[in-house]
Design a protein around this motif. Sequence first.
Motif, PDB file in Angstrom:
ATOM      1  N   ASP A 140       0.840  -1.181   0.000  1.00 42.06           N
ATOM      2  CA  ASP A 140       0.000   0.000   0.000  1.00 42.06           C
ATOM      3  C   ASP A 140       0.880   1.239   0.000  1.00 42.06           C
ATOM      4  O   ASP A 140       2.119   1.134  -0.011  1.00 42.06           O
ATOM      5  N   ALA A 196      -6.284  -6.247  -7.505  1.00 42.68           N
ATOM      6  CA  ALA A 196      -7.453  -5.652  -6.856  1.00 42.68           C
ATOM      7  C   ALA A 196      -7.544  -6.097  -5.416  1.00 42.68           C
ATOM      8  O   ALA A 196      -7.218  -7.236  -5.082  1.00 42.68           O
ATOM      9  N   LEU A 229      -9.221  -0.568  -1.891  1.00 35.63           N
ATOM     10  CA  LEU A 229      -8.072   0.031  -2.564  1.00 35.63           C
ATOM     11  C   LEU A 229      -8.346   0.115  -4.057  1.00 35.63           C
ATOM     12  O   LEU A 229      -9.098  -0.688  -4.617  1.00 35.63           O
ATOM     13  N   ALA A 230      -7.738   1.105  -4.693  1.00 33.51           N
ATOM     14  CA  ALA A 230      -7.920   1.280  -6.133  1.00 33.51           C
ATOM     15  C   ALA A 230      -7.142   0.185  -6.878  1.00 33.51           C
ATOM     16  O   ALA A 230      -5.992  -0.108  -6.539  1.00 33.51           O
ATOM     17  N   SER A 231      -7.781  -0.415  -7.853  1.00 35.44           N
ATOM     18  CA  SER A 231      -7.129  -1.480  -8.610  1.00 35.44           C
ATOM     19  C   SER A 231      -6.041  -0.902  -9.512  1.00 35.44           C
ATOM     20  O   SER A 231      -6.078   0.263  -9.903  1.00 35.44           O
ATOM     21  N   GLU A 232      -5.067  -1.749  -9.828  1.00 35.76           N
ATOM     22  CA  GLU A 232      -3.978  -1.383 -10.716  1.00 35.76           C
ATOM     23  C   GLU A 232      -3.831  -2.464 -11.773  1.00 35.76           C
ATOM     24  O   GLU A 232      -4.302  -3.597 -11.596  1.00 35.76           O
ATOM     25  N   LEU A 242      -0.930  -0.054  -4.240  1.00 38.46           N
ATOM     26  CA  LEU A 242      -2.371   0.176  -4.311  1.00 38.46           C
ATOM     27  C   LEU A 242      -2.732   1.368  -3.425  1.00 38.46           C
ATOM     28  O   LEU A 242      -2.371   1.411  -2.247  1.00 38.46           O
ATOM     29  N   ARG A 243      -3.437   2.311  -4.019  1.00 45.76           N
ATOM     30  CA  ARG A 243      -3.859   3.500  -3.280  1.00 45.76           C
ATOM     31  C   ARG A 243      -5.293   3.346  -2.795  1.00 45.76           C
ATOM     32  O   ARG A 243      -6.036   2.503  -3.282  1.00 45.76           O
ATOM     33  N   ALA A 266      -9.052   3.746  -2.553  1.00 50.96           N
ATOM     34  CA  ALA A 266     -10.033   3.980  -3.615  1.00 50.96           C
ATOM     35  C   ALA A 266     -10.800   5.265  -3.338  1.00 50.96           C
ATOM     36  O   ALA A 266     -11.111   5.598  -2.195  1.00 50.96           O
ATOM     37  N   THR A 267     -11.066   5.999  -4.406  1.00 53.27           N
ATOM     38  CA  THR A 267     -11.885   7.209  -4.306  1.00 53.27           C
ATOM     39  C   THR A 267     -13.333   6.829  -4.488  1.00 53.27           C
ATOM     40  O   THR A 267     -13.707   6.210  -5.484  1.00 53.27           O
ATOM     41  N   ASN A 290     -16.899   7.232  -5.586  1.00 50.75           N
ATOM     42  CA  ASN A 290     -17.694   8.017  -6.518  1.00 50.75           C
ATOM     43  C   ASN A 290     -19.153   7.713  -6.286  1.00 50.75           C
ATOM     44  O   ASN A 290     -19.650   6.651  -6.636  1.00 50.75           O
TER      45      ASN A 290
END
Length: 344
Positions: free
Chosen positions: A48, A95, A99-102, A121-122, A124-125, A127
């Motif tokens: 992370d 995934a 966390l945002a997937s890459e 992995l950052r 997740a934003t 939405n």
Amino acid sequence: MRADHRFLCALSLCGLSVRMYAQQPSVLAFTQQVQGVSESGIRGTVKDIGGAAVSGAHITLAIGGSSAQREVITDNEGRFAFVGLAAGDFKLTIAEEGLASESIQGTLHPGEQYQAPPIVLRIATANAEVNVTMTREEIAEEDVKAEEKQRVFGIPNFFVTYQKNPVPLNARQKFELSIRGSIDPASFIISGLAAGIEQANNSLPGYGQGMEGYGKRFGAAYANTASATILRDGLFPALLHQDPRYFYRGTGSIWSRAGYALSTAVICKGDNGRWQPNYSSLLGNLSAGALTNLYYPAGSRNGAALTIENGLLGTAGVGVGHLIQEFVFSRITSHRHREEATHP
């Protein structure tokens, strides 16, 4: 003897061969070892943004043009590996919940042990689509705030709406709009100019001349304007449930638009959306005329006649003002508030 010797030698050689064979790796094991080296593989580590290993992350591999995919899960140290792969283009998708997937793309060559670059992995934003339903009062409040920005060369042009179906104002909003118009700096400037003209013409001579006379004329001019605005556009519309604004038309022939604009001096829209006699304007102008008669000099008061005269002049002024609104001010009003969406 020679034959026996040969037989014994043969047995000895055979035993030696067996022992030597037993001490070496099997052919199958050796073959498998060679194959293990020649097969391609992909490995890597997932962390992370804080540098901590991400365990349990899902790594999906798509290789070549095949629709089949392989999936592994990272271990406690965030590591993963795919072995026994065919060479070709590949795509890794990483995934993990929250966390945002890459994704990583590349080409795997025969026998290559591909080491993926560090995967981070950052967070997740989120939405989220939020549908906000505004009440009619809230919509009207937004309209009032927008209309308070409308001006013509700096002069307030608050009491006109360019929307097709504006929401009616409540009593508080009508008062707010009328008071905002009466205390606007432009109202004081206009009253000052009017007082200067009256002083130059020696109108209302009972006020006299000099600064004292000018001050009285200024006070009378401002009181007349402010009282008319508050009574005609605030108090009586609130009491009689009528809308004090001019509803810009903008369509039709010149004559039909002119007739419509002049007629709005005597008719207006009620809060129920129907056209009705404009009692608010008539009563507001008569009341303002009566107040004007009170603070005029004694020699300039004409009783009921002056009250009626000022009331009728005020009503006529409304019609002329709306005529100018329809054809002139609509073109030069700054921050003109238009309807962007259909109100419920």
